[in-house]
Write a protein that holds these residues in place. Structure first.
Motif, PDB file in Angstrom:
ATOM      1  N   ARG A 136       0.886  -1.284  -0.025  1.00 17.13           N
ATOM      2  CA  ARG A 136      -0.053  -0.203  -0.232  1.00 17.13           C
ATOM      3  C   ARG A 136       0.707   1.251  -0.124  1.00 17.13           C
ATOM      4  NH1 ARG A 136      -2.841  -3.277   3.864  1.00 17.13           N
ATOM      5  NH2 ARG A 136      -1.889  -1.934   5.409  1.00 17.13           N
ATOM      6  N   GLU A 137       2.055   1.187   0.744  1.00 21.74           N
ATOM      7  CA  GLU A 137       2.934   2.367   0.725  1.00 21.74           C
ATOM      8  C   GLU A 137       3.448   2.715  -0.511  1.00 21.74           C
ATOM      9  OE1 GLU A 137       5.680   1.307   3.683  1.00 21.74           O
ATOM     10  OE2 GLU A 137       4.255   1.602   5.345  1.00 21.74           O
ATOM     11  N   LEU A 138       3.419   1.770  -1.322  1.00 25.72           N
ATOM     12  CA  LEU A 138       4.356   2.012  -2.736  1.00 25.72           C
ATOM     13  C   LEU A 138       3.514   3.139  -3.412  1.00 25.72           C
ATOM     14  CD1 LEU A 138       5.065  -1.419  -4.079  1.00 25.72           C
ATOM     15  CD2 LEU A 138       6.670   0.390  -3.294  1.00 25.72           C
ATOM     16  N   TRP A 139       2.203   3.195  -3.046  1.00 26.53           N
ATOM     17  CA  TRP A 139       1.161   4.171  -3.850  1.00 26.53           C
ATOM     18  C   TRP A 139       0.815   5.433  -3.124  1.00 26.53           C
ATOM     19  CZ3 TRP A 139       1.656   2.777  -8.822  1.00 26.53           C
ATOM     20  CH2 TRP A 139       1.951   1.436  -8.809  1.00 26.53           C
ATOM     21  N   VAL A 140       1.574   5.553  -2.155  1.00 30.14           N
ATOM     22  CA  VAL A 140       1.117   6.853  -1.208  1.00 30.14           C
ATOM     23  C   VAL A 140       1.802   8.008  -1.645  1.00 30.14           C
ATOM     24  CG1 VAL A 140       1.373   7.816   1.185  1.00 30.14           C
ATOM     25  CG2 VAL A 140       0.729   5.516   1.127  1.00 30.14           C
ATOM     26  N   PRO A 141       1.246   8.961  -2.142  1.00 32.76           N
ATOM     27  CA  PRO A 141       1.852  10.150  -2.615  1.00 32.76           C
ATOM     28  C   PRO A 141       2.762  10.828  -1.639  1.00 32.76           C
ATOM     29  CG  PRO A 141      -0.657  10.866  -2.194  1.00 32.76           C
ATOM     30  CD  PRO A 141      -0.249   9.217  -2.091  1.00 32.76           C
TER      31      PRO A 141
END
Length: 680
Positions: A675-680
């Protein structure tokens, strides 16, 4: 009483219409003989019973599809007559017994003028017919087409199917060769040229034998001459007849009187040869009143559980003569339906069972592996080699298709019929340095010299052929001379051919042994014509080309396609790839008729087994040439859920180990990291 061994149905078939032969010939008869129900014994007894009741054996015509079957039935019939009439009397001979093609050859020699034939015609085998077709194909320029034109084998198959089915070419293409439909006009020209080429050379192919016999029976005067020869006509394996053969039979016996046929619609599996199950299904209605039907259902081969399963499979067919095979052979062993993990697992299962049965006293020769197509056994053959299990696979080259035998036969054929350019073209090129151009020029010179080989003895030939040329022309002059006795001619050819055999081929000694055997066979024939005709129409199977390292094994496993297995039986039978896509073949599901024939194929395979039957369904099939690409085929549609209860179910393949759950240290929250991969 010689009829005592027969069961009630067999006896009814044997005795039908024979009560008063002197006054009245029997009406048409159809014997529906289920698999293993003793059809050969029944037909032999009917022939014998006709003779015992007063029929002249010289006026009985017995037609079969193999010469071996004709010889076996004739021997049985004559033995039965001898037992019935007393050992002191000379057993009468059944003189007209053989295959459709063999009998056609005999009749056409007698009635050659009636059909505008040269009585010295020679018969092309199938490979020679295809070669002549190819010469015409090249002459017409079809081999140089910008797009792919059918090869010679396909062209020959289309021609043969068209002739035997009596369908227009366009209909044959649409039904059996749809990928060739665009070439209809060119094929028509090719076939016209092929027919003209045969007629110029005074040769007939297998199809011509039936065609000429068929047309012989279309003219009332000539038909009557043939009809007068035969009081009784009996036909084996009627389900395998094509339209031409039925036309011949109706020409022989237009009202069906004294015409008896035996067959099994459930074993009609040769549509690719233009045979059609409709012939046997429609037979009763060809005559008025309709033919008498006698059904044989008592099976003497298989156990009852095998028959129960086979009955269930065939019951799903469309139009058919209903029958329920039964046996007095009881068994607790049901046929086995095996689901294997993949093709290798299928092979492992079969090999393990083969060795297991061998240890239990079932010789390898009493076991057979059957398949829908020859290549289905490729993986099995590798495994059998690794396990040191000897096997014989039905198929491969026939005797006359091997190079050395064909060479010698063509020398004799050319002497018998100098117009036979196919034979001459091959023979001339046996000499060193003689190519196609030399062969053509020589044949042209021979034709100008009225086929006198002495006239070409001084012809210019390549320097490499000069040493052999005189011996060759001397041989051909001797073979063509009327004063040269037939006995010894093949020896003359062998002696001339010996140095060429060693020059042209490897394993020369093995091949020489074949030719020595051929000479022994030739010595049993009264004339050269009869020898050439019989050998072409019914060639032996054993050949030197197939010989490998000598084997000390007297026992070997049988591998066979289902088509080749028809008429055979084994104690244990294994059937490969019992899945949709193989049985039925994915190339034979376009029409209900095609699907029904595939069902009959499985039925034929199942009814080859005496004691044990194993049908194997691999769960995974790899796609050839596609690496790891595979598919999961369903079991054959011919074994439905109701039929499953008649089989013992087994699975085969390495069981998957269950992985034990493990937990070491603190758990990693991979989901959160993703999920963190896609946090801006």
């Amino acid at each position: 009483m010689y009829l005592d061994p027969l069961n009630p149905s067999q006896r009814r078939a044997v005795e039908y219409g024979c009560a008063d032969l002197a006054r009245k010939l029997p009406g048409p008869l159809l014997i529906i003989a289920g698999a293993g129900t003793g059809k050969t014994n029944t037909l032999a007894h009917r022939v014998a019973h006709l003779i015992v009741k007063g029929a002249d054996p010289r006026r009985i015509l017995l037609l079969t599809f193999t010469r071996r079957a004709a010889a076996e039935m004739t021997r049985r019939a004559e033995r039965i007559v001898g037992q019935a009439t007393g050992a002191g009397k000379r057993t009468p001979r059944v003189e007209w017994s053989g295959t459709f093609h063999g009998i056609a050859n005999r009749l056409l020699r007698v009635h050659a003028k009636a059909v505008s034939l040269d009585p010295s015609f020679t018969v092309l085998d199938q490979s020679d017919g295809a070669d002549l077709m190819n010469l015409v194909r090249d002459d017409l320029g079809f081999s140089q087409k910008a797009s792919r034109f059918p090869k010679k084998g396909t062209c020959f198959a289309i021609y043969s199917h068209t002739m035997n089915s009596r369908h227009p070419l366009e209909e044959t293409l649409e039904r059996a060769f749809p990928w060739c439909s665009e070439w209809a006009d060119e094929l028509n020209r090719l076939f016209q040229g092929y027919v003209e080429a045969k007629q110029q050379r005074h040769v007939l192919d297998f199809d011509d034998l039936l065609l000429y016999w068929f047309y012989l029976m279309q003219e009332p005067a000539t038909a009557e001459a043939v009809q007068r020869r035969f009081d009784h006509v009996l036909v084996d394996e009627y389900q395998d007849t094509n339209a031409l053969q039925v036309g011949i039979l109706l020409g022989l016996k237009p009202d069906g009187r004294s015409l008896s046929v035996v067959g099994d619609d459930a074993q009609s599996i040769y549509s690719f040869r233009a045979a059609t199950v409709k012939n046997i299904l429609e037979y009763p209605g060809l005559f008025q009143p309709p033919a008498e039907i006698v059904t044989l259902e008592q099976n003497y081969r298989s156990t009852q559980p095998i028959l129960d399963a086979a009955n269930a499979v065939i019951s799903g067919a469309g139009e058919q003569f209903t029958k329920q095979l039964f046996s007095t052979r009881r068994s607790a062993q049901q046929p086995v339906l095996v689901t294997a993990e993949n093709e290798q697992s299928q092979v492992d299962y079969i090999v393990e069972r083969i060795l297991e049965h061998r240890e239990a006293g079932v010789d390898l020769k009493r076991q057979a592996v059957l398949m829908r197509a020859s290549h289905h056994s490729d993986l099995l053959e590798i495994e059998l080699g690794l396990r040191n299990i000897p096997f014989v696979k039905f198929g491969g080259l026939k005797f006359l298709e091997t190079a050395h035998v064909k060479d010698v036969i063509c020398v004799l054929r050319w002497a018998e019929n100098p117009h036979d350019a196919v034979a001459g073209f091959r023979v001339v090129q046996l000499l060193p340095g003689m190519g196609p151009a030399h062969a053509r020029r020589l044949q042209e010179r021979l034709e100008q010299a009225s086929w006198d080989f002495g006239s070409v003895a001084a012809s210019a030939v390549p320097s490499t052929a000069r040493e052999d040329w005189a011996a060759f022309t001397t041989l051909m002059q001797a073979l063509c001379a009327a004063a040269t006795d037939w006995q010894g001619q093949l020896g003359m050819v062998r002696r001339w051919y010996a140095p060429h055999l060693h020059r042209l081929y490897d394993a020369a000694q093995v091949r020489a042994n074949d030719l020595e055997l051929l000479e022994q066979i030739a010595s049993t024939y009264r004339t050269r014509e009869r020898f050439l005709s019989e050998l072409t129409l019914d060639p032996p199977q054993a050949v030197g080309d197939e010989s490998g390292v000598p084997s000390q094994d007297e026992d070997y496993l049988i591998l066979s396609t289902i088509h080749s297995a028809k008429g055979q039986e084994w104690d244990v039978v294994y059937v490969l790839n019992v899945v949709d896509g193989c049985i039925p073949s994915d190339r034979a599901t376009g029409t209900p008729e095609e699907i029904d024939e595939e069902r009959r194929l499985l039925y034929v395979a199942m009814t080859r087994a005496r004691d044990q039957l194993h049908l194997v369904h691999p769960h995974r099939l790899y796609i050839p040439g596609r690496g790891d690409a595979h598919l999961y085929p369903p079991r054959t549609r011919f074994i439905d859920d109701a039929a499953l209860t008649l089989f013992e179910r087994r699975t085969h393949g390495a069981p998957r180990d269950e992985d034990e759950p493990t937990h070491v240290g603190r758990a990693i929250d991979v989901a959160a990291r993703l999920r963190e991969l896609w946090v801006p």
